[in-house]
Design a protein around this motif. Sequence first.
Motif, PDB file in Angstrom:
ATOM      1  N   ILE A  46       0.852  -1.066  -0.094  1.00 46.95           N
ATOM      2  CA  ILE A  46       0.129   0.048  -0.125  1.00 46.95           C
ATOM      3  C   ILE A  46       0.789   1.275   0.068  1.00 46.95           C
ATOM      4  CG2 ILE A  46      -1.802   1.348   1.530  1.00 46.95           C
ATOM      5  CD1 ILE A  46      -2.994  -1.397   2.185  1.00 46.95           C
ATOM      6  N   SER A  47       1.799   1.147   0.852  1.00 50.16           N
ATOM      7  CA  SER A  47       2.769   2.362   0.837  1.00 50.16           C
ATOM      8  C   SER A  47       3.580   2.868  -0.484  1.00 50.16           C
ATOM      9  CB  SER A  47       3.918   2.317   1.965  1.00 50.16           C
ATOM     10  OG  SER A  47       4.911   0.961   1.413  1.00 50.16           O
ATOM     11  N   GLU A  48       3.556   1.774  -1.540  1.00 48.10           N
ATOM     12  CA  GLU A  48       4.301   2.029  -2.877  1.00 48.10           C
ATOM     13  C   GLU A  48       3.383   3.142  -3.665  1.00 48.10           C
ATOM     14  OE1 GLU A  48       5.152  -1.339  -4.934  1.00 48.10           O
ATOM     15  OE2 GLU A  48       6.164  -2.509  -2.923  1.00 48.10           O
ATOM     16  N   ALA A  49       1.953   3.066  -3.391  1.00 46.38           N
ATOM     17  CA  ALA A  49       1.091   4.175  -3.978  1.00 46.38           C
ATOM     18  C   ALA A  49       1.147   5.364  -3.610  1.00 46.38           C
ATOM     19  CB  ALA A  49      -0.317   3.284  -4.078  1.00 46.38           C
ATOM     20  N   THR A  50       2.272   6.254  -3.674  1.00 47.86           N
ATOM     21  CA  THR A  50       2.399   7.504  -3.091  1.00 47.86           C
ATOM     22  C   THR A  50       1.384   8.416  -3.451  1.00 47.86           C
ATOM     23  OG1 THR A  50       4.412   7.795  -4.703  1.00 47.86           O
ATOM     24  CG2 THR A  50       4.757   6.962  -2.384  1.00 47.86           C
ATOM     25  N   GLU A  51       0.754   8.252  -4.706  1.00 47.78           N
ATOM     26  CA  GLU A  51       0.126   9.236  -5.352  1.00 47.78           C
ATOM     27  C   GLU A  51      -1.512   9.066  -4.858  1.00 47.78           C
ATOM     28  OE1 GLU A  51       0.413   9.762  -9.525  1.00 47.78           O
ATOM     29  OE2 GLU A  51       2.416   9.713  -9.508  1.00 47.78           O
ATOM     30  N   ALA A  52      -1.697   7.905  -4.188  1.00 53.48           N
ATOM     31  CA  ALA A  52      -3.019   7.754  -3.748  1.00 53.48           C
ATOM     32  C   ALA A  52      -3.645   8.411  -2.761  1.00 53.48           C
ATOM     33  CB  ALA A  52      -3.245   6.162  -3.399  1.00 53.48           C
ATOM     34  N   PRO A  66      -2.274  -9.657   5.041  1.00 53.46           N
ATOM     35  CA  PRO A  66      -1.081  -9.330   5.214  1.00 53.46           C
ATOM     36  C   PRO A  66      -0.611  -7.615   4.903  1.00 53.46           C
ATOM     37  CG  PRO A  66      -1.244 -11.065   3.864  1.00 53.46           C
ATOM     38  CD  PRO A  66      -2.597 -10.786   4.265  1.00 53.46           C
ATOM     39  N   LEU A  67      -1.376  -7.242   4.033  1.00 56.43           N
ATOM     40  CA  LEU A  67      -1.373  -5.933   3.572  1.00 56.43           C
ATOM     41  C   LEU A  67      -1.502  -5.038   4.798  1.00 56.43           C
ATOM     42  CD1 LEU A  67      -2.859  -5.735  -0.155  1.00 56.43           C
ATOM     43  CD2 LEU A  67      -0.323  -5.722   0.524  1.00 56.43           C
ATOM     44  N   LEU A  68      -2.559  -5.410   5.468  1.00 55.89           N
ATOM     45  CA  LEU A  68      -3.027  -4.391   6.721  1.00 55.89           C
ATOM     46  C   LEU A  68      -1.931  -4.495   7.794  1.00 55.89           C
ATOM     47  CD1 LEU A  68      -6.669  -5.294   6.928  1.00 55.89           C
ATOM     48  CD2 LEU A  68      -5.823  -3.141   5.711  1.00 55.89           C
ATOM     49  N   GLU A  69      -0.920  -5.616   7.578  1.00 59.64           N
ATOM     50  CA  GLU A  69       0.372  -5.445   8.614  1.00 59.64           C
ATOM     51  C   GLU A  69       1.453  -4.609   8.325  1.00 59.64           C
ATOM     52  OE1 GLU A  69      -0.083  -6.914  11.633  1.00 59.64           O
ATOM     53  OE2 GLU A  69      -1.985  -7.754  11.276  1.00 59.64           O
ATOM     54  N   GLN A  70       1.375  -4.107   7.268  1.00 58.61           N
ATOM     55  CA  GLN A  70       2.533  -3.265   6.747  1.00 58.61           C
ATOM     56  C   GLN A  70       2.243  -1.780   7.059  1.00 58.61           C
ATOM     57  OE1 GLN A  70       2.061  -3.633   2.084  1.00 58.61           O
ATOM     58  NE2 GLN A  70       2.368  -5.685   2.182  1.00 58.61           N
ATOM     59  N   SER A  71       3.370  -1.283   7.001  1.00 54.27           N
ATOM     60  CA  SER A  71       3.510   0.458   7.362  1.00 54.27           C
ATOM     61  C   SER A  71       2.784   1.304   6.452  1.00 54.27           C
ATOM     62  CB  SER A  71       4.703   0.573   7.879  1.00 54.27           C
ATOM     63  OG  SER A  71       4.867   1.988   8.199  1.00 54.27           O
ATOM     64  N   PHE A  72       1.637   1.910   6.432  1.00 56.68           N
ATOM     65  CA  PHE A  72       1.353   2.913   5.469  1.00 56.68           C
ATOM     66  C   PHE A  72       0.398   3.697   6.331  1.00 56.68           C
ATOM     67  CE2 PHE A  72      -1.731  -0.615   6.021  1.00 56.68           C
ATOM     68  CZ  PHE A  72      -2.914  -0.030   5.980  1.00 56.68           C
TER      69      PHE A  72
END
Length: 240
Positions: A46-52, A66-72
């Motif tokens: 999720i953090s890679e989508a910087t323009e979102a 698993p995505l929800l466990e990431q830092s964003f």
Amino acid sequence: MNILLIGYGAMNQRVARLAESAGHKIVAVIPNRQHEDIPYPIVNEISEATEADVAIDFSHPNLLLPLLEQSFHLPLVIATTGEKDTITTKLQSLSEKMSVFFSANMSYGVHVLTKLLEVAVPLLEQYDIELTEAHHNQKVDAPSGTLVKLYDVIEQLRDNVQPVYDRSQLTEKREKNEIGIHSLRGGTIVGEHDVLFAGVDETITLSHSAQSKDIFANGALKAAEKLVHKSPGYYTFDNL
């Protein structure tokens, strides 16, 4: 809005089409499987989508959790069903630092059905209740997340209710506290949900029929349009 799509199945493909027709932009996709024809940039986190400005999720717990466990830090519109308790618990935690929206069904009409159910259940206290849902032959989970949502409303308003999924295994009469739950699968049925109240010499049915999956995509987009302006918190149709 600039939108990140989590999942690129039939639903988020509809979201993309309707979003672009409304003037929004799909800036990235996190696909739930290998796709060769995604016309948007692909990211893994999720953090890679910087323009979102917001993420819209129609995927699967195996991808989403698993995505929800990431830092964003990004507003989330979540429509994934299955493992509801795990997903909502994680979203409650994330809501302390970002705005999140969850619904087991993105149709506003289904939301209204739940509000009608909240009125009907106390008024029809002596009536038996049966729940039926019907979906297309490609749906893998049963009962549907929406039917679970309807059952949850009833469970909160009636004491000691007991879901019964298969009466073919029983040779006894219906108990008063039973809530019959029935799933039908076939053809291309988008989604039908019925709540039957059966009393003495009369019945009342609350019913919702989805005639196109666009209602779910439009519901997610409308939620996203409001969510991007909200302060951190956990949102549903009740408070958005």
